[in-house]
Design a protein around this motif. Structure first.
Motif, PDB file in Angstrom:
ATOM      1  N   SER A  43      35.882  34.765  53.076  1.00 42.11           N
ATOM      2  CA  SER A  43      34.856  34.104  52.273  1.00 42.11           C
ATOM      3  C   SER A  43      35.539  33.106  51.343  1.00 42.11           C
ATOM      4  CB  SER A  43      34.107  35.138  51.443  1.00 42.11           C
ATOM      5  OG  SER A  43      34.917  35.529  50.351  1.00 42.11           O
ATOM      6  N   GLY A  44      34.734  32.226  50.737  1.00 36.99           N
ATOM      7  CA  GLY A  44      35.297  31.225  49.833  1.00 36.99           C
ATOM      8  C   GLY A  44      36.083  31.861  48.700  1.00 36.99           C
ATOM      9  N   GLY A  45      35.524  32.912  48.109  1.00 36.28           N
ATOM     10  CA  GLY A  45      36.192  33.584  46.988  1.00 36.28           C
ATOM     11  C   GLY A  45      37.461  34.280  47.426  1.00 36.28           C
ATOM     12  N   GLN A  46      37.455  34.828  48.650  1.00 37.96           N
ATOM     13  CA  GLN A  46      38.664  35.489  49.175  1.00 37.96           C
ATOM     14  C   GLN A  46      39.774  34.470  49.394  1.00 37.96           C
ATOM     15  OE1 GLN A  46      36.898  37.342  52.604  1.00 37.96           O
ATOM     16  NE2 GLN A  46      36.443  39.249  51.504  1.00 37.96           N
ATOM     17  N   ARG A  47      39.381  33.316  49.933  1.00 37.38           N
ATOM     18  CA  ARG A  47      40.370  32.247  50.137  1.00 37.38           C
ATOM     19  C   ARG A  47      40.972  31.822  48.799  1.00 37.38           C
ATOM     20  NH1 ARG A  47      37.498  29.808  54.653  1.00 37.38           N
ATOM     21  NH2 ARG A  47      36.090  28.790  53.208  1.00 37.38           N
ATOM     22  N   GLN A  48      40.111  31.674  47.797  1.00 34.07           N
ATOM     23  CA  GLN A  48      40.600  31.253  46.480  1.00 34.07           C
ATOM     24  C   GLN A  48      41.584  32.253  45.915  1.00 34.07           C
ATOM     25  OE1 GLN A  48      37.180  30.531  43.970  1.00 34.07           O
ATOM     26  NE2 GLN A  48      37.130  28.376  44.572  1.00 34.07           N
ATOM     27  N   ARG A  49      41.323  33.547  46.128  1.00 32.75           N
ATOM     28  CA  ARG A  49      42.219  34.547  45.572  1.00 32.75           C
ATOM     29  C   ARG A  49      43.574  34.544  46.278  1.00 32.75           C
ATOM     30  NH1 ARG A  49      38.207  39.603  44.874  1.00 32.75           N
ATOM     31  NH2 ARG A  49      36.735  38.334  46.028  1.00 32.75           N
ATOM     32  N   ASP A  78      40.031  24.727  39.920  1.00 34.45           N
ATOM     33  CA  ASP A  78      38.756  25.261  40.396  1.00 34.45           C
ATOM     34  C   ASP A  78      38.957  26.551  41.193  1.00 34.45           C
ATOM     35  OD1 ASP A  78      36.273  24.382  39.838  1.00 34.45           O
ATOM     36  OD2 ASP A  78      35.901  23.472  41.786  1.00 34.45           O
ATOM     37  N   THR A  79      39.974  27.330  40.815  1.00 34.96           N
ATOM     38  CA  THR A  79      40.411  28.429  41.657  1.00 34.96           C
ATOM     39  C   THR A  79      39.514  29.665  41.580  1.00 34.96           C
ATOM     40  OG1 THR A  79      42.611  27.612  41.345  1.00 34.96           O
ATOM     41  CG2 THR A  79      42.473  29.785  42.259  1.00 34.96           C
ATOM     42  N   THR A  80      38.726  29.761  40.520  1.00 37.07           N
ATOM     43  CA  THR A  80      37.893  30.961  40.433  1.00 37.07           C
ATOM     44  C   THR A  80      36.409  30.625  40.533  1.00 37.07           C
ATOM     45  OG1 THR A  80      38.099  30.769  38.035  1.00 37.07           O
ATOM     46  CG2 THR A  80      39.532  32.356  39.119  1.00 37.07           C
ATOM     47  N   SER A  81      36.126  29.385  40.980  1.00 32.83           N
ATOM     48  CA  SER A  81      34.724  28.956  41.006  1.00 32.83           C
ATOM     49  C   SER A  81      33.872  29.781  41.969  1.00 32.83           C
ATOM     50  CB  SER A  81      34.640  27.493  41.374  1.00 32.83           C
ATOM     51  OG  SER A  81      35.165  27.299  42.662  1.00 32.83           O
ATOM     52  N   ALA A  82      34.515  30.318  43.025  1.00 37.17           N
ATOM     53  CA  ALA A  82      33.713  31.026  44.023  1.00 37.17           C
ATOM     54  C   ALA A  82      33.772  32.548  43.871  1.00 37.17           C
ATOM     55  CB  ALA A  82      34.144  30.622  45.424  1.00 37.17           C
ATOM     56  N   THR A  86      34.921  39.553  38.470  1.00 32.05           N
ATOM     57  CA  THR A  86      36.246  39.437  39.084  1.00 32.05           C
ATOM     58  C   THR A  86      37.054  38.359  38.365  1.00 32.05           C
ATOM     59  OG1 THR A  86      35.151  39.931  41.164  1.00 32.05           O
ATOM     60  CG2 THR A  86      37.431  39.233  41.303  1.00 32.05           C
ATOM     61  N   GLU A  87      36.403  37.248  38.054  1.00 33.13           N
ATOM     62  CA  GLU A  87      37.096  36.166  37.355  1.00 33.13           C
ATOM     63  C   GLU A  87      37.665  36.675  36.032  1.00 33.13           C
ATOM     64  OE1 GLU A  87      34.759  33.097  35.445  1.00 33.13           O
ATOM     65  OE2 GLU A  87      36.263  31.603  36.005  1.00 33.13           O
ATOM     66  N   TYR A  88      36.858  37.439  35.322  1.00 32.75           N
ATOM     67  CA  TYR A  88      37.296  37.966  34.032  1.00 32.75           C
ATOM     68  C   TYR A  88      38.544  38.826  34.208  1.00 32.75           C
ATOM     69  CZ  TYR A  88      37.275  40.408  29.588  1.00 32.75           C
ATOM     70  OH  TYR A  88      37.644  40.918  28.378  1.00 32.75           O
ATOM     71  N   LYS A  89      38.504  39.684  35.230  1.00 33.57           N
ATOM     72  CA  LYS A  89      39.656  40.556  35.504  1.00 33.57           C
ATOM     73  C   LYS A  89      40.892  39.720  35.817  1.00 33.57           C
ATOM     74  CE  LYS A  89      37.475  44.365  37.728  1.00 33.57           C
ATOM     75  NZ  LYS A  89      37.290  44.906  39.064  1.00 33.57           N
ATOM     76  N   ILE A  90      40.698  38.737  36.682  1.00 31.95           N
ATOM     77  CA  ILE A  90      41.832  37.893  37.093  1.00 31.95           C
ATOM     78  C   ILE A  90      42.435  37.181  35.881  1.00 31.95           C
ATOM     79  CG2 ILE A  90      42.485  35.825  38.405  1.00 31.95           C
ATOM     80  CD1 ILE A  90      40.444  36.643  40.517  1.00 31.95           C
ATOM     81  N   LEU A  91      41.572  36.589  35.059  1.00 31.50           N
ATOM     82  CA  LEU A  91      42.077  35.842  33.906  1.00 31.50           C
ATOM     83  C   LEU A  91      42.798  36.757  32.909  1.00 31.50           C
ATOM     84  CD1 LEU A  91      39.190  33.262  33.291  1.00 31.50           C
ATOM     85  CD2 LEU A  91      41.403  32.883  34.399  1.00 31.50           C
ATOM     86  N   THR A  92      42.297  37.983  32.786  1.00 27.33           N
ATOM     87  CA  THR A  92      42.955  38.930  31.885  1.00 27.33           C
ATOM     88  C   THR A  92      44.340  39.288  32.416  1.00 27.33           C
ATOM     89  OG1 THR A  92      40.753  39.841  31.604  1.00 27.33           O
ATOM     90  CG2 THR A  92      42.550  41.053  30.567  1.00 27.33           C
ATOM     91  N   GLU A  93      44.416  39.541  33.700  1.00 25.69           N
ATOM     92  CA  GLU A  93      45.710  39.862  34.330  1.00 25.69           C
ATOM     93  C   GLU A  93      46.675  38.698  34.183  1.00 25.69           C
ATOM     94  OE1 GLU A  93      46.928  42.688  35.810  1.00 25.69           O
ATOM     95  OE2 GLU A  93      45.122  43.568  34.910  1.00 25.69           O
ATOM     96  N   ARG A 112      32.969  26.154  34.799  1.00 29.47           N
ATOM     97  CA  ARG A 112      32.320  27.226  34.046  1.00 29.47           C
ATOM     98  C   ARG A 112      33.018  27.414  32.711  1.00 29.47           C
ATOM     99  NH1 ARG A 112      31.396  31.457  38.763  1.00 29.47           N
ATOM    100  NH2 ARG A 112      33.344  32.354  38.038  1.00 29.47           N
ATOM    101  N   ILE A 113      32.221  27.501  31.670  1.00 32.14           N
ATOM    102  CA  ILE A 113      32.776  27.738  30.341  1.00 32.14           C
ATOM    103  C   ILE A 113      33.576  29.039  30.354  1.00 32.14           C
ATOM    104  CG2 ILE A 113      32.166  28.300  27.952  1.00 32.14           C
ATOM    105  CD1 ILE A 113      31.458  25.480  28.303  1.00 32.14           C
ATOM    106  N   SER A 114      33.079  30.031  31.072  1.00 29.01           N
ATOM    107  CA  SER A 114      33.731  31.344  31.085  1.00 29.01           C
ATOM    108  C   SER A 114      35.182  31.255  31.549  1.00 29.01           C
ATOM    109  CB  SER A 114      32.960  32.305  31.981  1.00 29.01           C
ATOM    110  OG  SER A 114      32.992  31.846  33.316  1.00 29.01           O
ATOM    111  N   SER A 115      35.515  30.276  32.365  1.00 25.51           N
ATOM    112  CA  SER A 115      36.884  30.161  32.878  1.00 25.51           C
ATOM    113  C   SER A 115      37.845  29.595  31.839  1.00 25.51           C
ATOM    114  CB  SER A 115      36.934  29.262  34.118  1.00 25.51           C
ATOM    115  OG  SER A 115      35.870  29.515  34.975  1.00 25.51           O
TER     116      SER A 115
END
Ligand SMILES: Nc1ncnc2c1ncn2[C@@H]1O[C@H](COP(=O)(O)OP(=O)(O)OP(=O)(O)O)[C@@H](O)[C@H]1O
Ligand SMILES: [Mg+2]
Length: 582
Positions: free
Chosen positions: A473-479, A497-501, A506-513, A529-532
């Motif tokens: 999936s798009g999100g899997q590819r990005q990860r 734009d790596t966490t857009s999908a 999950t994005e929150y977890k990734i950014l925290t890590e 996204r502001i969240s990113s």
């Protein structure tokens, strides 16, 4: 032609011995062609005049021996020329490939893939064909033609002179043939590349074609090019067909002249029957070379044109100017500074007067409308393109002063347009660090959140993903792309734009890590996204190539500008935690 050979010198030189030995074998093979007509003529005269059977037996044995020897020679030069040509194009192909690796984004921006592919395949094949075939055919026919003419004059100058009168006519037809076929050959090649493009695009875009139910249109488009390709080939065949009767007529004319003039000469006692037979057996030696002339000219022209196209790519210069005393093999700290940087794609202004600075360990958030220049800005850091004006410094030094590999080794980018190779997931993650241990791969995968979905594949990290990542999936590819960027352990990490999908959780977890491992690393996060970007140390808001706002999440909200507007629009999507943070 000679220019081409001169340019090819470095490719031919290493295999000079092969080339010379095969040329020599061809030469001897061609020279020995005279034995048969000469001996047959002699045998007939000996039988007729002194009924000398020993001469007949001796002569026949020699002819047999020579024939066997010639067969061996022919085999020898076929194999050697093939070997020689394969070695030459192997080197050429390798150089082309190495060249392709050295070229920059701007080359690939302006050159269609189909064009590069056709150089790597069609043109290389034309060059191989020249060395494997045209060369020995030309040597053989030239030699055979010359010795046949000499032999004919030695046997009977009168008959030889009569025959010579026909030569210019055949030459004329042969050359005319090659001239009329030449443009058609170019058209065939052009049409073939069009046909290829249609097929290639159809296969790559097969999902789009089906989604929009455009199969009939695609078939029609293909048929049009297919039809044109057939027509062009028919045109070429027609030119040959139109000229063949004339060439055949000349061949017959040769026979008629020899028979007619020869008989008269025999009757007058100026020629023996054996000589006439020998003459007859020499005819193909002047007829064939003339007929083949057009073919040889075309093959050579094709070779010259193809080599010119290949050379064009070999001579292509990377836009990067390498400084002589560049800084190499250093581990950068990641202090980045833009000073009044502007950039134009050809004439299109994309970045205007961009200045900012980041310290190691800081995270920069880049936000802005589509086409505002975010991806372009970060591509300048790795020198994928050179800034039109202004300066970019890393650790206080202009980026031009670093050796390009050192610079790029210190920067990793998870690009917006994600590309995955047909390889395992592990192979894709470790692409930049092929000797990375399994543990390292797993660690990077964990931070990027790959571990969360890996179990759905039977072979886990050994799962082979299709071309460009088919089956993900798009999100899997990005990860996976993110893991690939992290594993390089760069001084500067860029996420476009790596966490857009991926979903927000999950994005929150990734950014925290990421934050945990990025203590000393400069990170750029491009997002819509502001969240990113909200936790970034510096947020740059871009519009039409300029930085229109800068600050932190809190300060930008206070400003109530573009960032604030985007925030209020997206607020509905935020979880409670984020709102509290604001
Ligand atoms: N290779 C290129 N050649 C010519 N123009 C280009 C090229 N790449 C981008 N552009 C142009 O440069 C401008 C900025 O593009 P860029 O990709 O930097 O935008 P972006 O901010 O990353 O947009 P997005 O948010 O959609 O990714 C656009 O107007 C685009 O048309
Ligand atoms: Mg972009």
């Amino acid at each position: 032609m000679f220019k081409t050979f001169k340019a090819m010198k470095s490719y031919i030189q290493p295999y000079k011995k092969l080339y010379i030995s095969s040329a020599l074998m061809t030469l001897v093979f061609a020279l020995l062609a005279i034995v048969d007509p000469y001996l047959v003529g002699q045998i007939i005269d000996h039988v007729l005049t002194d009924q000398d059977t020993t001469f007949v037996i001796m002569g026949s044995l020699i002819i047999m021996g020579v024939t066997i020897f010639r067969t061996m020679l022919r085999y020898g030069y076929f194999v050697t020329f093939e070997k020689f040509s394969q070695k030459v194009v192997y080197d050429l192909r390798k150089d082309l490939y190495v060249k392709l690796q050295s070229l920059d984004f701007s080359y690939f921006d302006k050159t269609p893939n189909g064009q590069i592919m056709s150089k790597m395949t069609g043109d290389i094949e034309a060059i191989r064909h020249f060395f494997a075939w045209i060369t020995h055919v030309t040597i053989f026919h030239s030699v055979v033609f010359i010795i046949a003419i000499i032999a004919m004059f030695m046997i009977n100058p009168v008959l030889a002179s009569t025959l010579i009168l026909i030569v210019p006519f055949i030459t004329f037809f042969s050359i005319r043939l090659s001239k009329s076929v030449k443009p058609i050959f170019a058209e065939i090649r052009e049409q073939f590349s069009k046909l290829n493009t249609v097929v290639q695009e159809n296969i790559s875009g097969n999902k789009l074609v089906k989604a929009l139910a455009r199969e009939p249109y695609e078939i029609e488009k293909f048929q049009k090019e297919n039809e044109a390709y057939k027509e062009k080939n028919m045109d070429a065949a027609k030119v040959w067909e139109d000229n063949l009767p004339a060439l055949d007529a000349f061949a017959v004319l040769f026979n008629v002249v020899v028979l007619f003039v020869g008989s008269i000469l025999i009757l007058k006692g100026k020629m023996t029957i054996g000589e006439l037979v020998a003459f007859n057996r020499l005819l193909w030696m002047i007829n064939n070379p003339l007929r083949m002339l057009g073919w040889m000219i075309n093959g050579t022209q094709n070779f010259v044109a193809s080599f010119d196209r290949v050379k064009e790519l070999l001579d292509e210069k990377s836009d990067l100017i390498e400084h002589k005393e560049s800084i190499a093999h250093t581990h950068l700290k990641g202090y980045v500074r833009f000073e009044k940087v502007s950039f134009h794609y050809e004439d299109l202004p994309v970045l205007e007067d961009v200045s900012f600075e980041v310290n190691p360990g800081q995270t920069v958030g880049l936000l802005g409308s589509t086409g505002s220049g975010k991806s372009t800005l970060i591509s300048l850091i790795s020198r994928f393109y050179e800034a039109t004006s202004g300066q970019i410094l890393i650790d206080g030094e202009p980026i031009e002063s670093y050796d390009i590999y050192t610079l790029r080794n210190n920067i990793s980018i998870a690009m917006q347009d994600i590309f995955l190779f047909s390889d395992t997931i592990e192979g894709n993650i470790a692409y930049g660090v092929p000797d990375a241990s399994r543990i390292k791969v797993r660690l990077a995968a964990e931070i990027a959140g790959v571990n969360e979905f890996i179990h759905q594949f039977d072979d886990n990290y050994d799962t082979i993903v299709g071309e460009r990542g088919v089956g993900l999936s798009g999100g899997q590819r990005q990860r996976i792309a993110l893991a690939r960027a992290i594993i390089e352990d760069p001084a500067i990490l860029i996420l476009d734009d790596t966490t857009s999908a991926v979903d927000m959780e999950t994005e929150y977890k990734i950014l925290t890590e990421l934050k945990k491992i990025n203590e000393n690393r400069t990170t750029f996060i491009i997002a819509h996204r502001i969240s990113s970007v909200k936790d970034a140390d510096i947020i740059l808001v871009m519009d039409e190539g300029r930085i229109i706002e800068r600050g932190t999440h809190t300060s930008l909200l206070e400003e109530q500008g573009y960032y604030y507007d985007v925030f209020t629009q997206q607020m509905g999507e935020f979880d409670v935690e984020t709102r509290e943070g604001a």
